[in-house]
Design an enzyme around this catalytic site. Structure first.
Site, mmCIF file in Angstrom:
data_model
loop_
_atom_site.group_PDB
_atom_site.id
_atom_site.type_symbol
_atom_site.label_atom_id
_atom_site.label_comp_id
_atom_site.label_asym_id
_atom_site.label_seq_id
_atom_site.Cartn_x
_atom_site.Cartn_y
_atom_site.Cartn_z
ATOM 1 N N LYS A 1 -1.236 -1.309 -4.326
ATOM 2 C CA LYS A 1 -2.091 -0.010 -4.483
ATOM 3 C C LYS A 1 -1.528 0.986 -4.343
ATOM 4 O O LYS A 1 -0.809 1.380 -3.385
ATOM 5 C CB LYS A 1 -3.066 -0.137 -3.367
ATOM 6 C CG LYS A 1 -4.263 1.041 -3.234
ATOM 7 C CD LYS A 1 -4.932 1.119 -2.072
ATOM 8 C CE LYS A 1 -5.868 2.068 -1.982
ATOM 9 N NZ LYS A 1 -6.552 2.511 -0.671
ATOM 10 N N TYR B 1 0.698 -1.027 0.177
ATOM 11 C CA TYR B 1 -0.145 -0.092 -0.010
ATOM 12 C C TYR B 1 0.938 1.346 -0.061
ATOM 13 O O TYR B 1 1.570 1.644 0.960
ATOM 14 C CB TYR B 1 -0.748 0.067 1.186
ATOM 15 C CG TYR B 1 -2.029 1.050 1.392
ATOM 16 C CD1 TYR B 1 -2.268 2.083 0.689
ATOM 17 C CD2 TYR B 1 -2.811 1.164 2.361
ATOM 18 C CE1 TYR B 1 -2.995 3.051 0.438
ATOM 19 C CE2 TYR B 1 -3.819 2.008 2.627
ATOM 20 C CZ TYR B 1 -3.889 3.047 1.781
ATOM 21 O OH TYR B 1 -4.874 3.977 1.768
#
Length: 290
Positions: A164, A136
């Site tokens: 992400k 992330y």
């Protein structure tokens, strides 16, 4: 395990009693609504889920509830980050046991380590579980940037299969997709571009308000139906931009409420929107109807 792709909605965490308690029935109902709208993946305990303001027992309860409610109808991502590697490992093990299909993991944040330490952290978490990990990247909060070059190195760790990217930099999605990374775009105002740039999926907070529309945007974009995609994007653009203009979570919750998925207010110290800000949300939601 099937590769994750498509629309992921990081679901708002609904509260009752002015934020004092989880609204478990509301969470289950909202999950049902997203799944019935065709959302491919639901993510819990993310930033949109207000994870900094959830206790560890609450986060674990949410993961368990979500896994049971989804029951194979969609994929489930659980955000399991922690500053201490030992805590991140325990969180990951719990989410895996609950039935998560992937784990969303931040680098250690708040004056965290450099790349060697970040790599060690991901190695330890990945080595403790069999569930795929999605790195992330949101350097505005972690102060560590997982650049395409850094991710190329991190992805050599067995189990680190996705990233992400929430930098808001359109070039990042192109670069990551171009080097073969399975990247999920994490900025709503780039959703259409991210589809065209080759993202494996979208992490879309606006999906709390417009799940069916985001899924349709994904399908039109992937199929090359640009007339339909552009027309739909015109309707989605106001809420997509507003999320990144006003405080994100209060907007996501207000829009979720207005479109039939009650989520309540954010847990304090995050404060409610002003009346003028609420009117902007109403206008953006009205635009969804075209």
């Amino acid at each position: 395990m099937d590769k994750l792709e498509g629309v992921c909605v990081p679901i708002c965490t609904p509260f009752k009693e002015d934020g004092a308690a989880l609204d478990e029935a509301g969470l289950e109902a909202n999950i049902d609504s997203l799944v019935e709208a065709g959302v491919h993946i639901v993510a819990v305990n993310g930033g949109t889920g207000e994870f900094p303001f959830l206790s560890e027992p609450e986060k674990r309860r949410i993961a368990e509830l979500a896994a049971r409610r989804i029951d194979g109808r969609a994929k489930l991502i659980v955000q399991t980050s922690a500053i201490r590697t030992e805590d991140a490992i325990e969180n990951a093990k719990h989410a895996e046991g609950a039935g998560a299909d992937a784990l969303l993991v931040l680098p250690p944040y708040f004056e965290g380590p450099g790349e060697d330490g970040v790599r060690w952290h991901y190695e330890q978490v990945a080595g403790a579980v069999k569930t795929p990990i999605m790195a992330y990247n949101i350097p505005v909060f972690t102060q560590f940037d997982i650049t395409p070059e850094v991710f190329a190195r991190l992805s050599r760790i067995e189990g680190v299969d996705y990233i992400k990217d929430s930098t808001g930099d359109a070039g990042r999605i192109e670069a990551l997709a171009g080097q073969g990374a399975r990247v999920f775009g994490g900025c709503d105002y780039l959703n259409l571009f991210n589809i065209l740039a080759g993202a494996a999926g979208l992490f879309s907070g606006s999906g709390n308000a417009a799940p069916a529309e985001i899924v349709a945007l994904w399908e039109h974009g992937r199929a090359g139906r640009m007339t339909e995609a552009l027309a739909l994007w015109e309707r989605l653009r106001p809420i997509s931009r507003l999320l990144w203009t006003l405080p994100f979570n209060p907007v996501a919750k207000a829009a979720s409420d207005l479109t039939g998925r009650p989520a309540g207010l954010c847990r304090k110290p995050v404060m409610p929107l002003s009346e003028a800000e609420m009117q902007q949300v109403r206008d953006a939601v009205d635009a969804l109807a075209g």
